[in-house]
Write a protein that holds these residues in place. Structure first.
Motif: not given
Length: 272
Positions: A112, A121, A125-126, A128-129
């Motif tokens: 990713s 992203i 979502a980012l 969380r990443f």
């Protein structure tokens, strides 16, 4: 042409992503997780010492260093010094100034990295990443919330209104003497109250850069004496100027609602 640099601001972290970056000596109040998104090494230059080459590293708060990342695609995740995520990392890597992290620990997450580098992203979502990246380093071992409740009360007050309250008033909030609060705050946070006030100003200014307001207005709304003071502080912290970060042709600046809710500017009518 889309911006190649990205600055994401949340309540507990700042994430800067750039294809390349070169800065002189900087020092900041946050812990900084640096990751090459391509696997090409970047270079850290300590204040006293030879250049160090990494593909991933954690830099502790208050550590002076220069940075050179030439076309490596750099992720720079700045964690608030009271962040649970920072304490989780410290449990794994220790408390020294700079720690190398095995780039291979990210495993399939590296698939990713290209999407992160190119802004594919975003948002939750980012966020969380970045937490998953930290978990990969920590092998899933959590950290307890380590901050004294009395210090938390003082921090919450400073996050909203850092120029409008005295040390005596802060001590009253904490139920401590001014001397005891000063000692406990530094012990718990790793920053003096004065340094934390400056960090609060930096946070507010970063969030307001997205507004398009004149820099002098942003400086005053953030608690700086003037725009020159704000510019000097940003250069010392990040090696980047507020004007550069505010230029949407160069930097895509994304501010999450969690940040504006926690770090309010002086113009906000909501007060304790």
């Amino acid at each position: 042409m889309p911006a190649q640099n990205y600055l994401h601001i949340w309540d507990d972290r700042l994430l800067y992503i750039a294809p390349s970056i070169a800065s002189g000596m900087t020092v900041r109040s946050t812990a900084t997780l640096l990751i090459s998104l391509t696997g090409k090494p970047f270079t850290l230059r300590p204040l006293n010492g030879a250049p160090l080459h990494y593909r991933a590293a954690l830099v502790a708060p208050h550590v002076a260093r220069g940075l050179e990342a030439d076309s490596c695609g750099l992720l720079s995740l700045n964690l608030d010094p009271v962040s649970v995520n920072y304490h989780a990392l410290r449990k794994v890597v220790g408390s020294g100034p700079i720690h190398e992290i095995d780039w291979r620990c990210f495993g399939n997450l590296r698939d990713s990295f290209a999407g992160v580098m190119h802004g594919q992203i975003q948002g939750l979502a980012l966020h969380r990443f970045t937490s998953v990246l930290i978990n990969a380093i920590c092998l899933g071992r959590p950290a307890d919330d380590m901050v004294d409740a009395r210090v938390k009360l003082v921090m919450q007050r400073l996050q909203c209104d850092s120029e409008k309250i005295s040390l005596s008033d802060l001590a009253h909030i904490a139920g401590l003497s001014p001397c005891r609060l000063t000692h406990l705050f530094s012990q718990e946070i790793g920053l003096s109250i004065k340094r934390y006030l400056l960090w609060a100003k930096v946070r507010r200014a970063g969030q307001l850069l997205v507004s398009g307001r004149p820099l002098v207005d942003i400086a005053h709304a953030s608690g700086f004496a003037d725009s020159s003071h704000m510019n000097r502080t940003y250069q010392q912290y990040f090696g980047l100027s507020p004007s550069f970060l505010a230029d949407n042709a160069k930097v895509a600046l994304i501010v999450d609602n969690s940040a504006t809710a926690m770090w309010r500017d002086y113009g906000d009518s909501t007060r304790f």
